[in-house]
Each structure stands twice: as C-alpha cells, then as structure tokens.
Scaffold this motif. Structure first.
Motif, short mmCIF file in Angstrom:
data_model
loop_
_atom_site.label_atom_id
_atom_site.label_comp_id
_atom_site.label_asym_id
_atom_site.label_seq_id
_atom_site.Cartn_x
_atom_site.Cartn_y
_atom_site.Cartn_z
N SER A 1 13.94 1.81 -8.39
CA SER A 1 13.53 2.75 -7.35
C SER A 1 14.61 3.82 -7.12
O SER A 1 14.30 4.99 -6.88
CB SER A 1 13.26 2.01 -6.04
OG SER A 1 14.43 1.35 -5.58
N ARG A 2 15.88 3.42 -7.20
CA ARG A 2 16.96 4.38 -6.99
C ARG A 2 17.03 5.37 -8.14
O ARG A 2 17.26 6.56 -7.94
CB ARG A 2 18.29 3.66 -6.83
CG ARG A 2 19.40 4.54 -6.29
CD ARG A 2 20.68 3.75 -6.11
NE ARG A 2 20.47 2.60 -5.22
CZ ARG A 2 21.37 1.64 -5.05
NH1 ARG A 2 22.51 1.68 -5.71
NH2 ARG A 2 21.11 0.63 -4.24
N LEU A 3 16.82 4.88 -9.37
CA LEU A 3 16.80 5.78 -10.52
C LEU A 3 15.66 6.78 -10.41
O LEU A 3 15.82 7.97 -10.70
CB LEU A 3 16.67 4.97 -11.81
CG LEU A 3 17.87 4.11 -12.21
CD1 LEU A 3 17.52 3.27 -13.44
CD2 LEU A 3 19.07 4.99 -12.50
N LEU A 4 14.50 6.30 -10.01
CA LEU A 4 13.34 7.18 -9.87
C LEU A 4 13.56 8.18 -8.75
O LEU A 4 13.21 9.36 -8.88
CB LEU A 4 12.09 6.35 -9.60
CG LEU A 4 10.78 7.13 -9.35
CD1 LEU A 4 10.50 8.08 -10.50
CD2 LEU A 4 9.63 6.16 -9.15
N ARG B 1 0.82 -1.21 0.00
CA ARG B 1 0.00 0.00 0.00
C ARG B 1 0.85 1.25 0.00
O ARG B 1 0.57 2.22 -0.73
CB ARG B 1 -0.94 0.00 1.21
CG ARG B 1 -2.08 -0.99 1.09
CD ARG B 1 -2.89 -1.04 2.37
NE ARG B 1 -4.03 -1.94 2.23
CZ ARG B 1 -4.81 -2.31 3.24
NH1 ARG B 1 -4.56 -1.86 4.47
NH2 ARG B 1 -5.83 -3.13 3.03
N ARG B 2 1.89 1.26 0.82
CA ARG B 2 2.79 2.42 0.83
C ARG B 2 3.51 2.56 -0.51
O ARG B 2 3.67 3.67 -1.02
CB ARG B 2 3.80 2.30 1.96
CG ARG B 2 3.22 2.50 3.36
CD ARG B 2 4.33 2.74 4.37
NE ARG B 2 5.22 1.59 4.48
CZ ARG B 2 5.09 0.64 5.39
NH1 ARG B 2 4.08 0.68 6.25
NH2 ARG B 2 5.95 -0.37 5.44
N GLY B 3 3.94 1.44 -1.06
CA GLY B 3 4.61 1.50 -2.36
C GLY B 3 3.70 2.01 -3.44
O GLY B 3 4.12 2.82 -4.29
N ASN C 1 7.33 3.37 -14.72
CA ASN C 1 6.55 2.29 -15.31
C ASN C 1 7.12 0.92 -14.95
O ASN C 1 6.38 -0.05 -14.82
CB ASN C 1 6.44 2.47 -16.82
CG ASN C 1 5.43 3.55 -17.20
OD1 ASN C 1 4.23 3.36 -17.06
ND2 ASN C 1 5.93 4.69 -17.66
N MET C 2 8.45 0.84 -14.79
CA MET C 2 9.03 -0.41 -14.29
C MET C 2 8.46 -0.77 -12.93
O MET C 2 8.04 -1.91 -12.69
CB MET C 2 10.56 -0.26 -14.18
CG MET C 2 11.31 -0.21 -15.48
SD MET C 2 13.06 0.15 -15.17
CE MET C 2 13.63 0.41 -16.85
N LEU C 3 8.45 0.21 -12.02
CA LEU C 3 7.93 -0.05 -10.68
C LEU C 3 6.44 -0.33 -10.72
O LEU C 3 5.93 -1.17 -9.96
CB LEU C 3 8.21 1.14 -9.76
CG LEU C 3 9.67 1.39 -9.40
CD1 LEU C 3 9.79 2.59 -8.46
CD2 LEU C 3 10.30 0.17 -8.76
N GLY C 4 5.71 0.36 -11.61
CA GLY C 4 4.28 0.12 -11.72
C GLY C 4 3.96 -1.29 -12.18
O GLY C 4 3.08 -1.97 -11.63
N GLY D 1 9.71 -4.75 -6.95
CA GLY D 1 9.26 -6.14 -7.10
C GLY D 1 9.79 -6.72 -8.39
O GLY D 1 10.18 -6.01 -9.30
N GLY D 2 9.75 -8.01 -8.49
CA GLY D 2 10.10 -8.68 -9.75
C GLY D 2 11.52 -8.50 -10.16
O GLY D 2 11.82 -8.32 -11.34
#
Length: 419
Positions: free
Chosen positions: A72-75, A6-8, A117-120, A185-186
C-alpha cells in the motif's frame, strides 16, 4: 470489517482507473509527443521500448522492496510519480527532458502495476470470492476515458501540457486521498509476517528453482502470451483492417475501440463467471474465444468480419491477465506462506512487459517476411498454449478444507492508515 473491505476495494479500483487513464493518455498521443520533441522515426522505437523495459526493472525492485515495505505504501507514492511524469512528458521541451520523464514513468509504472495487483490479490483473498476482474475492469474503463480525452486534445489541437494538466490536477489529489483506505491483507508488511516475507522473497530472488520454475512458470507463459495477443490488437488492428481488409481510414480506428469496450464488459461480468463456473473453466473459455478471434481475423474476407474477430479477442483475452495474477498469488501463498504472494506477483508482472515488447515486433516481422494473415495465426497458437496450463488456475483446498480462501480477520482490518 465490511466497511474496511468496501473502502479498500473502492480506493484500489480508483487506482486501477487512474492508471488506465494515465497510460492511455501517454500511448495515444505518441505522434504529438514525437512532433513536440522532434524525435526521429529511427529513434522513436528506442524511446517506446525503454518504458516497458524500465517498468520491468521497477517491478523487480518492487519484489525486493515488499520485504520491508507494505504494498500500500509503494502504491501510495508510485501513483503520484506516474501522474507527475506524465505531466513532465507534456511540459518538457528538450529531448533529455523527455528521456527523464519517460524513465520516471516507466520505473514508477512497474512498481505501480505490481503493488496494485498485490493489493488486489490479497483483497480477493480477504473477500473469499473472485473480485480481481473488477479491478481490471476499472483499468479498462480508465483506458477508454484516457483515449477519449486524448482524442479531444488532438481534435482541438491542444498542447500536450494542456491535455495532461487537468487530468493530473483531478486524479493526483483524489489518488492521495483514496490511498488512506488501501487494505494490506495477507501479510502486507505486518511484523507477524515480516520474517516469512523476507525469507521467501530472498529465496525467490536468489534463484530458488521450485519457487521460480515449478510454481510461476505456467503463469509467466500465460501472461506473456496474453500480452502478445493484446499488443497485436493495439498495434496492428488499424493497419490490418486498412491494408489487408481494405477498410477506410476512419473505419480502421474502430476495432481497437471495440476491443477496449468488450474488454471492459467482459471484465465487469467476469467475476460472476469465476464464482459460478470456476477459474479453470473461465480461463479455458477465454483462451478458446481469443484463439477463435485470431482465426476469424486471419481468414476474414472483409473489414466487417475482421471487426467481429477483434471483438471476440476482447471477450477472450480480457479474463486471462486478472486470473493469472490471482492464481499465481494464491498458489504462492499456499505453497510458501502469505509473504510469497507479493513476491510472486512482482515477478509475474515482469512478463506483462515481456509480452508487450515481443508482440508488436513479432507480428510485424512475420507480416513483412510472410503475410499479415499468416502472422495473426502465431498469437492464436500461443494463446491456445494456455489450455495446457489451465489446471494451474484451480483453487487448492485450504486449511479449512474448502476450495476458496476465507477472509483473514487478523489481516482484513489492517488498512494502510491503521484502520
């Protein structure tokens, strides 16, 4: 695990929102930027084209960086660069300063769009159900907010830096705080997936035929055609309504606002449609509605009917891009392993900018050489090509024997801050 997800999801949705605000503030104040720096009409297209071109470069660079760095680090660090570059556009005085700020904005946007979009996609895989459209709904909401703030700045004749500074002051720290809860994830950078990631992305970057052409080509085409349609609306709706359909100047500003609102609404409820009817049916319906919108626009006898056509375009086009990212990431992961999803999304993201670059000049050239009603039929035909590739959006049976990916508990709990 639920709290982590949820936080993510909330933090990533805020990133999409912030990016929508920033991009809208840039593109809607182009006349003011041109006046501030004295950019000639002949030079302006070069500056405008440089942003998506450099964004494509940034997306390609991201494809290589995610071999070793979690998305996540790039974002986390590309979003502040985008916001600071936006502020630089408003604060500069010389043409070279504008060029540097736009270059930084473009390069960072490429990494930002790709990593978001990767994280999504990976978060959707962890959820085991469609949530990708909700992230793009947050982007659309940000675009509406950004355009509204730009209108306020223009209405009150505020200096660009005064329009941009409060936004950056609010969004920058909020984005940095929110980045603590991103979820990779993934295979987003874990040691377990590092070898898979490196091998797959290296193969893709080296021109692997199966990876590029057999897996990504349908999605690259759909992405390009969707953005050709989107850029047609954003660049030509006002001119078309006023010059072709005879509307007033005030009314000519309405279609794009309506398009943005219907895009937001369509994405807000689109995930429910995907869960109920499946991605293939939603993509097919979106393509048909968008094509119908272009047909209505092309044949409209007056401004009100033309506005109806642009409304239909918002409803139809809004589902195509999020579903294209989701389907490409899922299929690449199924075929080549979890590390391939990020590489596929980074490469696919380039065609976002390809469509944006092609759309506006294509319609303009056809309108000048032929007529603008006929020009509207070209993106209509291109959007209909999506129907040919709609089956590519189907979820493949996973290792559990179902049509949807299940949450990966080993990956879900691993946020960017070690949660």
């Amino acid at each position: 695990m639920t709290d982590v997800l949820r936080r993510g999801r909330a933090s990533l949705a805020f990133s999409f929102f912030a990016q929508g605000v920033a991009f809208a503030l840039l593109v809607t104040r182009i006349p003011a930027i041109q006046d501030r720096y004295g950019v000639s009409d002949a030079l302006l297209p070069a500056f405008l084209a440089a942003v998506p071109i450099l964004a494509g470069v940034g997306s390609v660079a991201t494809e290589r960086l995610v071999r070793r760095i979690p998305p996540s680090r790039l974002l986390r660090w590309s979003q502040p660069v985008v916001l600071l570059a936006l502020l630089g556009v408003g604060a500069g005085e010389r043409l070279v300063e504008l060029g540097v700020a736009l270059a930084a904005f473009g390069l960072a946007v490429g990494g930002l769009d790709a990593s978001m979009n990767m994280l999504g996609v990976s978060l959707q895989r962890s959820y085991g159900r469609s949530i990708m459209l909700s992230f793009h709904a947050a982007y659309s909401l940000g675009g509406i907010v950004g355009a509204s703030l730009a209108w306020v700045g223009a209405h009150w004749d505020l200096a660009l830096v005064m329009s941009y500074l409060p936004v950056v002051v609010v969004l920058l720290p909020a984005a940095l705080v929110g980045s603590r809860w991103y979820v990779d994830g993934g295979g987003g950078g874990s040691e377990r997936d590092e070898g898979v990631r490196g091998d797959v992305v290296a193969g893709a970057s080296g021109g692997s035929g199966p990876f590029v052409f057999k897996v990504l080509l349908p999605f690259c085409l759909v992405m390009t055609f969707a953005y050709i349609g989107d850029s047609t609306v954003s660049n030509w709706s006002a001119k078309y309504l006023q010059d072709v359909l005879g509307s007033s100047e005030q009314m000519a500003t309405v279609p794009y606002n309506v398009y943005m609102i219907t895009t937001l609404l369509g994405r807000a409820i689109g995930d429910l449609g995907v869960r109920r009817f499946g991605a293939v049916a939603v993509v097919r319906m979106g393509a048909l509605v968008a094509a119908g919108g272009f047909a209505v626009v092309a044949g409209a006898p007056g401004a009100w009917v033309g506005m109806l056509g642009f409304t239909l375009l918002g409803v139809g086009l809004c589902v195509l891009v999020p579903q294209t990212f989701a389907a490409a990431g899922r299929l690449a992961s199924e075929r080549f392993g979890p590390g391939a999803s990020d590489a596929a999304i980074a490469r696919l993201n380039v065609f976002n900018y390809v469509g944006f670059l092609i759309g506006s000049p294509l319609v303009g050239a056809l309108g000048d050489a032929w007529n603008y009603r006929g020009a509207m039929l070209v993106p209509m035909v291109l959007v209909l090509v999506t129907l040919v590739y709609a089956r590519s959006f189907a979820a493949q049976p996973d290792r559990y024997g179902g049509g949807h990916e299940r949450p990966r508990t080993a990956d879900v709990g691993r946020g960017s801050n070690g949660l």
